[in-house]
Scaffold this motif. Sequence first.
Motif, PDB file in Angstrom:
ATOM      1  N   ILE A 272       0.839  -1.205   0.000  1.00  0.00           N
ATOM      2  CA  ILE A 272       0.000   0.000   0.000  1.00  0.00           C
ATOM      3  C   ILE A 272       0.878   1.260   0.000  1.00  0.00           C
ATOM      4  O   ILE A 272       0.515   2.288  -0.574  1.00  0.00           O
ATOM      5  N   ASN A 273       2.051   1.166   0.624  1.00  0.00           N
ATOM      6  CA  ASN A 273       2.976   2.303   0.586  1.00  0.00           C
ATOM      7  C   ASN A 273       3.531   2.504  -0.822  1.00  0.00           C
ATOM      8  O   ASN A 273       3.792   3.636  -1.243  1.00  0.00           O
ATOM      9  N   LYS A 274       3.691   1.418  -1.553  1.00  0.00           N
ATOM     10  CA  LYS A 274       4.240   1.504  -2.909  1.00  0.00           C
ATOM     11  C   LYS A 274       3.215   1.973  -3.918  1.00  0.00           C
ATOM     12  O   LYS A 274       3.492   2.844  -4.749  1.00  0.00           O
ATOM     13  N   PHE A 275       2.002   1.397  -3.849  1.00  0.00           N
ATOM     14  CA  PHE A 275       0.990   1.675  -4.877  1.00  0.00           C
ATOM     15  C   PHE A 275      -0.121   2.609  -4.399  1.00  0.00           C
ATOM     16  O   PHE A 275      -0.941   3.037  -5.207  1.00  0.00           O
ATOM     17  N   GLY A 276      -0.182   2.894  -3.087  1.00  0.00           N
ATOM     18  CA  GLY A 276      -1.253   3.718  -2.571  1.00  0.00           C
ATOM     19  C   GLY A 276      -2.569   2.962  -2.494  1.00  0.00           C
ATOM     20  O   GLY A 276      -2.622   1.733  -2.674  1.00  0.00           O
TER      21      GLY A 276
END
Length: 756
Positions: A272-276
């Motif tokens: 989720i930090n990478k792709f939002g």
Amino acid sequence: MTTILSSNLGYPRIGEKRQWKRAIEAFWRGDINATCLQEQMKSLRLHNLKKQKELGIDLIPVGDFSLYDHLLDTAISFNIIPERFTHHDPTDLSCYFAIARGEKNAVAAEMTKWFNTNYHYIVPELQGTEPSLLENRALSYYEEAKEELNIDGKPVIVGPITFVKLAKGYHENELENWVNKLLPLYEQILHELSAAGAEWVQIDEPILGTNLSETEIKLVERVYQMIDDHVSGVQIILQTYFETVQHYHRIIKLPVKGIGLDFVHGEHIDVINKFGFPTDKALGVGIINGRNVWRADLEDKYQLLETIQRVANPETLIIQPSCSLLHVPVTKELEEKLDPLVKNGLSFADEKLKEIQTLTTALHEENDAVQHAFTESKEAINYLDQSDYRSHLTESIRKDAKRELPFLERKKYQQKKLQLPLLPTTTIGSLPQTLEVKQTRTKWRKGEISEQVYNEFIESETKRWIHIQEKLDLDVLVHGEFERTDMVEYFGEKLKGFAVTEFGWVQSYGSRCVKPPLLVGNVEWEKAITVKEITYAQSLTNKPVKGMLTGPVTILNWSFVHEQLPRFTVQNQIALALEKEVLALEKAGISIIQVDEPALREGLPLNRLKWPNYFDAAVQAFKLATSTVKHETQIHTHMCYSEFGEIYEVIDDLDADVISIETSRSHGEIIETFETNDYKKEIGLGVYDIHSPRIPTLQELEMNIKRALETIDIEQFWINPDCGLKTRNEEETIAALENMVAAAKKLRVHQLSLKV
């Protein structure tokens, strides 16, 4: 939605004291009728919903309740009835339970593990079926909750991709065709729920945590686009669990109102930090472990939620468990005999919902009650830091653990020692645990009878069944395990480092519930566990009696191990403890020792990229427990109800002399594995299903054995049931074993006549 909500994904069906199990089994015995059963089930169902409402949960699941299994419920709702059961009225309980348990002239549907859990589901059979919607179960349960308790529940449905992927009876290239057949029925279910006023609908698609192909992920995208095009008025939350969602960047673009992710077992915080995460969707944050029983560090979980809020829309979070709470016991409140320190560190289903509610409240406002709960949870888990068992290992690990001789060489020693006939017959281990056995054990535990009286009873049952087995003319006998409650709990009671509960029951399959032990310290072997009972049984007969142990992988997977602990270290501790028991049995003169690993396949991560490490650790642990025996000691293992074809090489690597594998419910499909592999060791493919009350005919057993012998050399083949017999009654067991031995003898004589 403009507020943070609390949610549950599913609640244990069984009741605080297994009322569910008792009612269902009373119905099977004929003690109550269908009307009475349904009344008792409704009462329990409403009780469960009322508790969740009182705990303050905003989105309460409805439709997660079942009389046996939710995949079976879904199949019957879609009129997906195996052809051999179509003579039943599909809406009648006789059809439902016949599919699950079999009947006189029809074997039960296949049963296998629900992803990597110890829950078993009934595999839907799609061949020759034209689906139709017989019943909208989600709607029925939604309306019941609304009318009876004024609960506007969240209907739970198994998603179309997961349902078809877990079914059987179609070719791989027919996946899309079957999904297309079912899609209008799913749309009808959703239309009817919308008309009834349902706001949220949970569609479970745990299959998204597996390695789907490009074709399959495109099918997911098309299916949910069609649902969005055709259905309005309900908000769908697409629920995943057990693993990181594969193709995450595409899943979050699906036209649904919410997506539920497992933040306990997956790496979703990194993803989720990478792709939002889309700000127009609700994020179901699976933050409380739905598969384990230890309290969460609420302050730590709160900090994780704050991190997630910085990525997702902070006003559209749904706080929930990582998966359905089906996999944990109901409440710890009944546990009066546990060490208070251990009990304080526990969190069963009810306690997990309290944790969810506390975190939801904390995100709205921090107050004294929330801070007190945070502090209390931190103190409750501190006892873990008072033990060194996370890094402690009682002995150095032998990386190259293996038998001194390869199988074909040690087999000669074993044949000379055991002198077994062609097609040797045996059972898997346990024998019927009658009401008298259970009542006597309960009296002993309550102190109503002495240890001596209890031991005398166990010996009398053992002696009686040794004589029964001799009369049946089985070749390798078992002592029956009358002293054991459960194959893992029993060892949890005997090995240092475990604690056991009184009411920590969870559903395994059908009405069968198990009570996983709690791993709370260093695992160590202090004294012989099984030697007394097994050597007593051996003293009563000249035929070999198997030593019966549960393997290290299964003990680990079927125990509640704190998530902070390094699982493979714990697994090796268990293995080294079991090695001492194996050697104690051998020293006592036991020549066949069975170390069961039914959970080996079950524990696999859903992501195949993680399989090699798991397999390496499992094989090493099994070899640590079994590799130091003499050449003439024969090591057996047993595995059941999982897809084993794809892990054939690992089974071979265990280097057990004899493996027994369930094949009766899967109709011998694993035999195909041995058609394409040159397996050298000995093998018993379960020739009849012990989970069904039906007695297999002699002709049926002969057919099952002959089918196996088309692929497996007769010199390698053992004849046995597919699992332990503890759940069957005495009459059924004896009749089935009589037919099994007769079939083996008939084929044995036929084979010998061919040689002459």
